[in-house]
Design a protein around this motif. Structure first.
Motif, PDB file in Angstrom:
ATOM      1  N   GLU A 117       0.838  -1.190   0.000  1.00  0.00           N
ATOM      2  CA  GLU A 117       0.000   0.000   0.000  1.00  0.00           C
ATOM      3  C   GLU A 117       0.881   1.251   0.000  1.00  0.00           C
ATOM      4  O   GLU A 117       1.574   1.536   0.982  1.00  0.00           O
ATOM      5  CB  GLU A 117      -0.906   0.003   1.229  1.00  0.00           C
ATOM      6  N   SER A 119       1.126   5.535  -1.278  1.00  0.00           N
ATOM      7  CA  SER A 119       0.328   6.707  -1.653  1.00  0.00           C
ATOM      8  C   SER A 119       0.666   7.134  -3.072  1.00  0.00           C
ATOM      9  O   SER A 119       1.677   6.708  -3.654  1.00  0.00           O
ATOM     10  CB  SER A 119       0.606   7.864  -0.689  1.00  0.00           C
ATOM     11  N   LEU A 120      -0.165   8.012  -3.618  1.00  0.00           N
ATOM     12  CA  LEU A 120       0.096   8.545  -4.952  1.00  0.00           C
ATOM     13  C   LEU A 120       1.434   9.292  -4.970  1.00  0.00           C
ATOM     14  O   LEU A 120       2.219   9.146  -5.911  1.00  0.00           O
ATOM     15  CB  LEU A 120      -1.046   9.475  -5.364  1.00  0.00           C
ATOM     16  N   ALA A 123       4.307   6.822  -4.968  1.00  0.00           N
ATOM     17  CA  ALA A 123       4.465   6.215  -6.293  1.00  0.00           C
ATOM     18  C   ALA A 123       5.157   7.187  -7.242  1.00  0.00           C
ATOM     19  O   ALA A 123       6.073   6.808  -7.980  1.00  0.00           O
ATOM     20  CB  ALA A 123       3.101   5.799  -6.840  1.00  0.00           C
ATOM     21  N   ARG A 201      -2.137   6.466 -10.715  1.00  0.00           N
ATOM     22  CA  ARG A 201      -3.009   5.621  -9.888  1.00  0.00           C
ATOM     23  C   ARG A 201      -2.828   4.151 -10.256  1.00  0.00           C
ATOM     24  O   ARG A 201      -2.960   3.262  -9.406  1.00  0.00           O
ATOM     25  CB  ARG A 201      -4.469   6.036 -10.070  1.00  0.00           C
ATOM     26  N   VAL A 204       0.165   2.924  -8.383  1.00  0.00           N
ATOM     27  CA  VAL A 204      -0.217   2.612  -6.998  1.00  0.00           C
ATOM     28  C   VAL A 204      -0.841   1.224  -6.929  1.00  0.00           C
ATOM     29  O   VAL A 204      -0.493   0.404  -6.056  1.00  0.00           O
ATOM     30  CB  VAL A 204      -1.197   3.673  -6.455  1.00  0.00           C
TER      31      VAL A 204
END
Length: 257
Positions: A117, A119-120, A123, A201, A204
């Protein structure tokens, strides 16, 4: 109990020899999605045993419309090896494929590992460079008929990638115009916004999905963010050119048969 290793051998042989096979889900192999990913991993492992190297992953079903069409609520992914990387501007041979199609994409090259996991912003910070790209997708199933599980087992149809010049990741990727031409005629026109609203996205999601398979997206790896338009069937002798706002071009030709 399904012998996934035996199914992987079937899928690997089909890809290696460019021979169509029967739809797995209707011919004795009703795979679950988890089993389909296991088949994918085992078929790619066979390639690695033959000397290929893992260089990244590709994302699929990155548009909401495609998810609805396929009846899924998450993306799918496949693995990229070094032999799938096609020289930009070169020729590809149709004899190496069964049902080859091509689609415009955005490619990321990583400078930092990504897993789980993220975050944007995390990434985005892990990206060394971005480039216009085109993916060659090739379902190895007879009559181009397949289920979701069939697609995933078949490495999510990924067969090759053409990447244009790498650029610094400084421009806004959220809404870049992208147009693909066959012999100078536009065949697909779209926007990078079709890739989950923003291609980052997809990166991600790539970190999350790879982690579920206990994989880390490694520095130097390539991640294909997904298609910005529908795919177009390739044909003998055609020249394919992708033009993108700010990122430049990528092109390849198909050898005349």
């Amino acid at each position: 109990m399904i012998d996934t290793a035996a199914v992987a051998e079937i899928v690997d042989s089909a890809a290696k020899n460019a021979k169509a096979i029967s739809q797995l889900s209707e011919n004795g192999y009703p795979l679950s999605l988890a089993q389909a990913y296991q088949v994918q991993a085992q078929s790619i492992a066979r390639r690695l045993e033959r000397g290929e190297r893992l260089i990244g992953i590709k994302m699929g079903f990155t548009s909401r419309a495609k998810m609805i069409q396929m009846g899924v609520d998450d993306l799918i992914w496949g693995r990229l090896t070094n032999t799938m990387l096609l020289e930009e501007g070169a020729e590809l041979d149709m004899k190496n494929y069964v049902h080859p199609r091509i689609e415009p994409e955005i490619a990321f090259r990583l400078k930092q590992p990504l897993k789980g996991e993220v975050s944007l912003l995390e990434a985005m910070a892990a990206v060394e460079a971005v480039a216009p790209a085109m993916e060659i997708i090739d379902s190895r199933y007879e009559n181009f008929k397949f289920s979701l599980q069939d697609v995933v087992a078949d490495n999510s149809s990924s067969s090759g990638v053409v990447i244009g010049a790498w650029q610094q990741p400084s421009c806004d990727l959220s809404n870049l115009g992208m147009a693909m031409f066959f012999d100078g005629e536009p065949v697909q026109i779209g926007s990078s916004a079709a890739i989950m609203g923003n291609p980052y996205r997809s990166l991600v999601a790539a970190a999350r999905l790879a982690a579920a398979a206990d994989m880390t997206l490694e520095p130097g790896w390539i991640v294909l963010a997904g298609a910005s338009t529908a795919a177009e069937a390739l044909r003998s002798g055609v020249h394919v050119r992708l033009e993108t706002e700010q990122l430049g071009v990528a092109e390849i030709s198909v050898a005349a048969q």
